[in-house]
Design a protein around this motif. Structure first.
Motif, PDB file in Angstrom:
ATOM      1  N   ALA A 117       0.741  -1.255  -0.103  1.00  0.00           N
ATOM      2  CA  ALA A 117       0.010   0.017  -0.015  1.00  0.00           C
ATOM      3  C   ALA A 117       0.885   1.194   0.032  1.00  0.00           C
ATOM      4  N   LEU A 118       0.447   2.229  -0.642  1.00  0.00           N
ATOM      5  CA  LEU A 118       1.055   3.594  -0.656  1.00  0.00           C
ATOM      6  C   LEU A 118       0.261   4.706   0.207  1.00  0.00           C
ATOM      7  N   ALA A 119       1.182   5.427   1.095  1.00  0.00           N
ATOM      8  CA  ALA A 119       0.428   6.358   2.168  1.00  0.00           C
ATOM      9  C   ALA A 119       0.932   7.543   2.101  1.00  0.00           C
ATOM     10  N   THR A 120       0.201   8.798   2.036  1.00  0.00           N
ATOM     11  CA  THR A 120       0.845  10.226   2.116  1.00  0.00           C
ATOM     12  C   THR A 120       0.135  10.820   2.961  1.00  0.00           C
ATOM     13  N   VAL A 121       0.542  11.662   4.005  1.00  0.00           N
ATOM     14  CA  VAL A 121      -0.114  12.638   4.994  1.00  0.00           C
ATOM     15  C   VAL A 121       0.539  13.979   4.884  1.00  0.00           C
ATOM     16  N   HIS A 122      -0.253  15.048   4.725  1.00  0.00           N
ATOM     17  CA  HIS A 122       0.577  16.338   5.035  1.00  0.00           C
ATOM     18  C   HIS A 122      -0.565  17.319   5.358  1.00  0.00           C
TER      19      HIS A 122
ATOM     20  N   ARG B 122      -1.942  15.669  17.172  1.00  0.00           N
ATOM     21  CA  ARG B 122      -1.011  14.406  17.970  1.00  0.00           C
ATOM     22  C   ARG B 122      -2.113  13.171  17.598  1.00  0.00           C
ATOM     23  N   THR B 123      -3.029  13.723  18.043  1.00  0.00           N
ATOM     24  CA  THR B 123      -4.194  12.283  18.149  1.00  0.00           C
ATOM     25  C   THR B 123      -4.468  11.662  16.921  1.00  0.00           C
ATOM     26  N   ASN B 124      -4.675  12.667  15.975  1.00  0.00           N
ATOM     27  CA  ASN B 124      -5.078  12.410  14.359  1.00  0.00           C
ATOM     28  C   ASN B 124      -3.730  11.380  13.842  1.00  0.00           C
ATOM     29  N   MET B 125      -2.541  12.207  14.067  1.00  0.00           N
ATOM     30  CA  MET B 125      -1.329  11.795  13.498  1.00  0.00           C
ATOM     31  C   MET B 125      -1.351  10.415  14.073  1.00  0.00           C
ATOM     32  N   GLN B 126      -1.163   9.992  15.361  1.00  0.00           N
ATOM     33  CA  GLN B 126      -1.146   8.621  16.077  1.00  0.00           C
ATOM     34  C   GLN B 126      -2.098   7.730  15.715  1.00  0.00           C
TER      35      GLN B 126
ATOM     36  N   ARG C 171       7.195  14.893   8.700  1.00  0.00           N
ATOM     37  CA  ARG C 171       8.433  14.228   9.170  1.00  0.00           C
ATOM     38  C   ARG C 171       8.886  15.218  10.523  1.00  0.00           C
ATOM     39  N   LYS C 172       8.625  16.601  10.527  1.00  0.00           N
ATOM     40  CA  LYS C 172       8.988  17.246  11.923  1.00  0.00           C
ATOM     41  C   LYS C 172       8.011  16.555  12.910  1.00  0.00           C
ATOM     42  N   ARG C 173       6.823  16.487  12.799  1.00  0.00           N
ATOM     43  CA  ARG C 173       5.904  16.120  13.716  1.00  0.00           C
ATOM     44  C   ARG C 173       6.206  14.621  14.260  1.00  0.00           C
ATOM     45  N   ILE C 174       6.662  13.745  13.323  1.00  0.00           N
ATOM     46  CA  ILE C 174       6.972  12.372  13.613  1.00  0.00           C
ATOM     47  C   ILE C 174       8.196  12.486  14.579  1.00  0.00           C
TER      48      ILE C 174
END
Ligand code: UD1
Length: 354
Positions: A199-204, A212-216, A238-241
């Motif tokens: 699978a291919l994923a992208t999030v920005h 934080r909750t959504n990203m987790q 990347r900064k958030r991770i």
């Protein structure tokens, strides 16, 4: 020859500008202004190189900062360039801060504005992109809409003059880039990937990456999929991770952002695309890959009604369940024009400006 000033700044705008810029060449003197919103090599230069675009005539170097500061600085610098160039028309793309800054600059200078990808709406005003779109459409003289839904959205806001449905320049770009990507991209071999087996994923989107909750929840979902997940990571993400020190499950491969050719190859061969990007939802449809959208709403509603896009939001259980059970429709009607949207834009502007 009349002069058109095209304003770009962010990754999706380079993709859209490539076919339009090519189509404008024979009719106009085009001056391309890059705001600098995206500045990393993989987010900007790589696109110009792989899509064989000439370098922008100006680069304003305005990347980073808060939304207000970024848009304000662009406005100051764009006004200087526009008053020196004195174009007959300003052309903007999509819905970024560069789009809005370009639109306001043109409006204040009294120069007619053309908006490519006009009329898109998510009806979610919490998204910075939604505000950018609405404001840009309301100061545009020519509104180039990709879909029927976009035309209807504009009608609801009382905009009917200068509106043209021309199809989607993303389709024009895809037709050209896909052939080159199939011939040149080595990404599948390089990453030992086989068609349909990842699978291919992208999030920005700020609403996902800056919460934080959504990203987790998104990372939990990706980590729980029974397949390898390739995740090219946007600098914002990347900064958030890194900041939040999220643990990444071993089935998820975080990689650098990819150029337009490698990403097309990964999209074309993926079992499923999970994304919050607008462009990727359309590309998934055009390439025949099922798409799970990591948002609660979309501007590209026709991909959902056609049965190829499913809105999952960020709920990990829902994403996992959709991934496991949901199959796309059989048919894939043409939704985004005939691949000649850019030429239509050039012809309309030529007829109107000459
Ligand atoms: C922007 C657009 C969005 C578009 C997206 C495509 C707005 C409001 N949003 O979001 O509509 O879908 O581009 O990617 O205009 N950064 C880097 N390197 C870069 C670019 C950005 O480190 O090359 C950093 C910035 O400094 C900033 C963050 O990433 O801290 C976010 O960048 P920003 O320009 O706000 O936009 P995007 O999130 O990319």
């Amino acid at each position: 020859m009349k002069t058109i000033a095209s304003i770009v700044g962010a990754r999706p705008q380079f993709i859209k500008a490539a076919p339009v810029s090519r189509a404008l060449t024979s009719h106009f003197n085009e001056v391309m202004i890059h705001t600098g919103q995206h500045y990393d090599y993989e987010m900007s230069d790589l696109f110009f190189k792989e899509m064989d675009m000439r370098q922008p005539d100006f680069n304003l170097g305005i990347g980073g900062g808060t939304h207000g500061a970024q848009t304000g600085m662009m406005l100051i610098e764009l006004e200087k360039v526009i008053s020196a160039v004195k174009p007959d028309c300003v052309l903007v793309y999509g819905d970024t801060n560069s789009t809005l800054a370009g639109a306001l600059t043109a409006a204040k200078a009294g120069i007619p504005l053309a908006h490519v990808e006009a009329g898109l709406r998510s009806y979610n005003r919490a998204m910075p992109e939604e505000v950018n779109r609405v404001l840009t459409d309301h100061v545009s003289s020519w509104l180039f809409c990709p879909t029927d839904a976009a035309i209807k959205n504009l009608q609801k806001e009382g905009i009917t003059k200068g509106v043209h449905q021309i199809g989607d320049v993303i389709y024009d770009a895809l037709l050209r880039n896909l052939e080159i990507a199939r011939a040149k991209s080595q990404i599948l071999e390089r990453m030992s990937l086989k068609k349909g087996e990842y699978a291919l994923a992208t999030v920005h989107r700020a609403g996902n990456t800056d919460d934080r909750t959504n990203m987790q929840s998104i990372l939990d979902a990706l980590g729980s999929l029974p397949t390898r997940v390739i995740f090219p990571v946007h600098p914002r993400t990347r900064k958030r991770i890194e900041e939040w020190k999220f643990a990444i499950n071993e089935n998820v491969s975080l990689i650098e952002p990819l150029g337009p050719l490698d990403i097309l190859q990964l999209q074309e061969n993926a079992d499923c695309i999970l994304t919050d990007s607008g462009g990727m939802q359309k590309e998934a449809y055009l390439l025949g890959a099922r798409c799970i959208t990591l948002r609660d709403e979309t501007e590209w509603v026709e991909t959902v009604s056609a049965g190829w896009n499913s809105l999952a939001g960020v709920d990990a259980k829902r994403i996992r369940a959709l991934y496991g059970t949901w199959k796309p429709a059989r048919e894939r009607p043409l939704l985004y024009g005939d691949g000649h949207a850019a030429e239509k834009i050039a012809q309309i502007l030529r007829d109107e400006l000459n």
